[in-house]
Design an enzyme around this catalytic site. Structure first.
Site, PDB file in Angstrom:
ATOM      1  N   VAL A 147      76.450 110.797  29.332  1.00 43.56           N
ATOM      2  CA  VAL A 147      77.627 111.075  30.599  1.00 43.56           C
ATOM      3  C   VAL A 147      77.184 112.268  31.285  1.00 43.56           C
ATOM      4  O   VAL A 147      77.288 112.309  32.209  1.00 43.56           O
ATOM      5  CB  VAL A 147      79.036 111.274  29.664  1.00 43.56           C
ATOM      6  CG1 VAL A 147      80.267 111.632  30.857  1.00 43.56           C
ATOM      7  CG2 VAL A 147      79.440 109.919  28.977  1.00 43.56           C
TER       8      VAL A 147
ATOM      9  N   GLY B 138      73.630 123.343  29.297  1.00 42.13           N
ATOM     10  CA  GLY B 138      73.352 123.721  27.942  1.00 42.13           C
ATOM     11  C   GLY B 138      72.732 122.481  27.203  1.00 42.13           C
ATOM     12  O   GLY B 138      73.633 121.597  27.162  1.00 42.13           O
TER      13      GLY B 138
ATOM     14  N   GLY C 189      87.735 105.943  28.812  1.00 39.87           N
ATOM     15  CA  GLY C 189      86.878 106.063  29.533  1.00 39.87           C
ATOM     16  C   GLY C 189      87.526 106.291  30.706  1.00 39.87           C
ATOM     17  O   GLY C 189      88.118 107.423  31.069  1.00 39.87           O
TER      18      GLY C 189
ATOM     19  N   GLY D 209      73.093  97.024  21.164  1.00 37.24           N
ATOM     20  CA  GLY D 209      73.526  98.414  21.387  1.00 37.24           C
ATOM     21  C   GLY D 209      74.972  98.546  21.299  1.00 37.24           C
ATOM     22  O   GLY D 209      75.303  99.804  21.979  1.00 37.24           O
TER      23      GLY D 209
ATOM     24  N   GLU E  21      76.573 101.194  16.707  1.00 39.46           N
ATOM     25  CA  GLU E  21      75.724 102.242  16.361  1.00 39.46           C
ATOM     26  C   GLU E  21      75.255 101.689  14.867  1.00 39.46           C
ATOM     27  O   GLU E  21      75.700 100.916  14.416  1.00 39.46           O
ATOM     28  CB  GLU E  21      76.080 103.600  16.198  1.00 39.46           C
ATOM     29  CG  GLU E  21      76.699 103.932  17.521  1.00 39.46           C
ATOM     30  CD  GLU E  21      77.258 105.629  17.414  1.00 39.46           C
ATOM     31  OE1 GLU E  21      76.717 106.215  16.830  1.00 39.46           O
ATOM     32  OE2 GLU E  21      78.131 105.798  18.185  1.00 39.46           O
TER      33      GLU E  21
ATOM     34  N   ASP F  29      87.633 106.275  15.269  1.00 34.67           N
ATOM     35  CA  ASP F  29      87.607 106.786  16.599  1.00 34.67           C
ATOM     36  C   ASP F  29      88.667 106.233  17.455  1.00 34.67           C
ATOM     37  O   ASP F  29      89.419 107.089  18.209  1.00 34.67           O
ATOM     38  CB  ASP F  29      86.383 105.975  17.531  1.00 34.67           C
ATOM     39  CG  ASP F  29      86.289 105.804  18.736  1.00 34.67           C
ATOM     40  OD1 ASP F  29      85.822 106.780  19.554  1.00 34.67           O
ATOM     41  OD2 ASP F  29      87.050 104.952  19.570  1.00 34.67           O
TER      42      ASP F  29
ATOM     43  N   LYS G 216      91.846 108.735  19.283  1.00 34.59           N
ATOM     44  CA  LYS G 216      92.661 108.388  20.609  1.00 34.59           C
ATOM     45  C   LYS G 216      94.063 108.284  20.273  1.00 34.59           C
ATOM     46  O   LYS G 216      94.797 108.723  21.459  1.00 34.59           O
ATOM     47  CB  LYS G 216      91.806 107.325  21.212  1.00 34.59           C
ATOM     48  CG  LYS G 216      90.669 107.590  21.751  1.00 34.59           C
ATOM     49  CD  LYS G 216      89.667 106.421  22.035  1.00 34.59           C
ATOM     50  CE  LYS G 216      88.148 106.542  22.192  1.00 34.59           C
ATOM     51  NZ  LYS G 216      87.546 105.391  22.074  1.00 34.59           N
TER      52      LYS G 216
ATOM     53  N   GLY H 246      80.858 103.987  28.556  1.00 31.32           N
ATOM     54  CA  GLY H 246      79.657 103.732  29.473  1.00 31.32           C
ATOM     55  C   GLY H 246      79.738 105.034  30.383  1.00 31.32           C
ATOM     56  O   GLY H 246      80.510 105.776  30.619  1.00 31.32           O
TER      57      GLY H 246
END
Lengths: 440, 440
Positions: free
Chosen positions: A20, A49, A139, A192, A195, A206, A210, A309
């Site tokens: 991202v 950074g 997203g 893909g 993971e 996850d 949210k 994405g």
């Protein structure tokens, strides 16, 4: 139009240049004129950074890169810090330092916000800076802003969504291609979409992060990740998928935040559910996300789009960067929509739902009546009973059958009592499975 | 939480107390504490401008009512004026006066905004007040704020939606119950979904006003209602509905705003279209609205919800009232997202689409080849050809047939040349009908 204006540019620092971050850097570096038109002031990317200076990064001046992230956020002259490194630390300390030094913060870090949204919001409000995080949930789908602003004159009663693309892909494969969970996971990993260690996705962690963020925003309270009831998709059986299909349902991992009927507390939960194909969420397939909002005045709203994405997430981040920069230019910020109610999270037992319960029985005369009696004795009434015989070779009077029972809506605490009793009954010949049902 | 705070309340005036206005008044009068928590200051409803004082209005103190709307908006001490009377005048003059006297404005008036959004935005910006209008397009669905803020760091390429519930209801009836347009309209009128004079809905004017607003916002330019290409649903035949069904499509009235490929101009159009059932808009039925947004980074997004009705529209209005009041409390306003590009509206001939063309032919040998040649001579290639025989008693060599031809994507100007030529051809035995196609 402000081009060539002498006013000083707004200084932006970026933490992280991964999937991202590199897209965000690309947009800021490649579109300076468009962004200036939209903001009314030029944006200057003063530093990025990163962990490793040696990774080649196309289109980014190496002089912008630094491994001293703490030094970068403590410069004192930053207008906006965009945090895209993820995880709790060092992201948490860096965001705190940025706020203390007077920078507004844009972040996509759901794990951090699920634990620290309350304290960070208060810190931002005290410093008079912005804290924006549209990209942290679903997203590119604009859901944070609608909850924080568009629906702020209304009373939201429920937010329910598909907020994890990996599990949605796996469940799709199980439903459509009749794969087992393990086979579907292996396929998702090969492509893909999942993971190597899929725990955070498949165990629902996850989605739970949210759900905590959505619940806090929708109900103006503070909810942390560990308060969210969370059940993953690893235990789902092919028999349950087939039974769902027979009942006109599909199976989805849902994240739900719901006001209790007295509006005094909230139910926040993540679990797989049989979702009726008539419900708009049933059609949300693949890696897409969707959020369904129910409110007193507006009724039902639904938001659908790409849930992950690099480019979609970068779009959400840039929307926040432009908004925060506009506020900065006008010398106004710090309305972060902090919680003002204190609605506790109710135990899952207080949640009301329909349930699908399945198990094997020894098919002796009277067994079905005894099963029904277990539900009835706890005040749970039945809506659908499916009975199917298994292929085992058995004697005529004692062959095993599979029972699938869908209940009417009932409190989850009552259903738990039913499950306990069934698990100890001598006529039950297998593990007793339960799945929640939505929209049936 | 500020209850009993000594800071002065924010003064709100309401223009109109009809279906939406009465709901807004109800929320402001019944929920003072909740609104104060959300805004950080108390809201005081100081007056309601109405046409007729004699209508009984439950729950509203008659002392609040006035027929002197101009006097109300010129008081000089108002923080927010909520305009819900609709139509161009006197709404236009009242909103202008409110802005001149320093009030921020919330309006749901699509007709006014479709003509005057540019000038009113500039006036608001000059006075440093807000102009918010979430309720003007698609009722309770948050679409204005996502376009104005969430996607402002992205490049929107297309906005397409179902933004008129009346026509969506009528088309649904035509598709599902095989009713003629006239029968479906009569049913919609009987149920109160269509007005006695349905022109604004069925001729697409209402949708065109919304398309103008969406196009301006999405592409940072000014588009007025009369620049929108507009075709209604009155001419749609049962044969076209049946042909759409055969092709796996339904028929919807679409409002579309699209950037041309060089991003230099915009196409803004309202017309019925055959929409593939695979397209997410095809499933949006009844009086619901849906908006589909395509952008460079975020990809496809969709927003679905109630497009009209008192309570849903009031929810959108109240979201704006709270946001505007918050800005007012913080002494900041006036960012109205004024247009900064000057992208002209391109003529409809430059629009690119697939088309479905239908007409009757005298079925002589070679006629199909002659039809195909007409398309080919203008560079339009064919994708599907449907031929069906009519029930007329005719001689064997000259019976009429109905041809339905779907083209590949082509410029509308070319298609117009095809239509002109077909209309003059001696082998064409009926009116030549055309419908645009989406998502096929």
């Amino acid at each position: 139009m402000g081009r060539g204006s002498v006013s000083k540019p707004l200084k932006v620092a970026l933490l992280g240049a991964g999937v991202v971050g590199s897209q965000v850097a690309r947009i800021i570096l490649n579109e300076p004129d468009t962004l200036e038109q939209r903001i009314g002031r030029r944006l200057e990317l003063v530093g990025i950074g990163v962990r490793n200076l040696d990774v080649p990064r196309e289109g980014i001046d190496p002089a912008l890169l630094t491994t001293d992230l703490d030094g970068l956020v403590s410069r004192g002259d930053l207008d906006v810090v965009v945090e895209l490194i993820g995880g709790i630390e060092p992201a948490h300390a860096l965001v705190q330092t940025a706020i203390e030094h007077g920078a507004s913060v844009v972040t996509a870090n759901k794990a951090l916000l699920a634990d620290e949204l309350g304290p960070l919001s208060r810190a931002a409000q005290e410093k008079g800076v912005d804290l924006y995080y549209e990209a942290a949930v679903a997203g590119a789908i604009p859901i944070i802003r609608p909850l924080r602003e568009s629906l702020v004159g209304d009373e939201i009663t429920e937010v329910m969504g598909i907020v994890n693309g990996t599990t949605n892909y796996i469940l799709d494969k199980m439903v459509t291609d009749h794969l087992s969970f393990d086979a579907a996971l292996a396929e998702a990993q090969a492509l893909g979409y999942a993971e190597a260690d899929p725990t955070a996705d498949v165990e629902g962690h996850d989605a739970a992060a949210k759900a905590a963020i959505l619940a806090g925003l929708a109900f103006h309270t503070e909810v942390t990740r560990d308060e969210v009831f969370c059940e993953g998709i690893t235990g789902i059986t092919e028999a349950e998928i087939a039974a769902a299909d027979q009942l006109g349902c599909t199976v989805k991992l849902l994240a739900t935040a719901k006001l209790t009927s007295d509006a005094g507390s909230v139910i926040v939960k993540v679990h797989p559910a049989m979702v009726s194909r008539k419900h708009p969420l049933a059609a949300v397939s693949g890696a897409r996300n969707a959020i369904f909002v129910n409110s007193r005045e507006a009724g039902e709203l639904m938001f659908v789009g790409a849930g992950a994405g690099g480019a979609p997430t970068a779009s959400a981040v840039m929307g926040d960067v432009v908004t925060v920069a506009r506020n900065r230019r006008r010398g106004t910020a710090g309305h972060v929509g902090a919680a003002y109610t204190h609605r506790p999270v109710a135990p899952i037992g207080e949640s009301t739902a329909q349930f699908y319960v399945s198990f094997e029985v020894v098919d002796r005369p009277g067994v079905l009546a005894r099963c029904a009696a277990v539900f009835g004795s706890h005040g749970v009434s039945l809506r659908v009973v499916q009975q199917s015989y298994l292929d085992d070779e058995s004697s005529a009077e004692e062959h095993p059958a599979r029972l699938g029972i869908m209940t009417h809506a009932t409190q989850e605490a009552r259903l738990s009592q039913v499950l306990s009793e069934l698990r100890e009954a001598d006529f039950v010949g297998s593990q007793v499975r339960m799945m929640r049902v939505e929209g049936f």
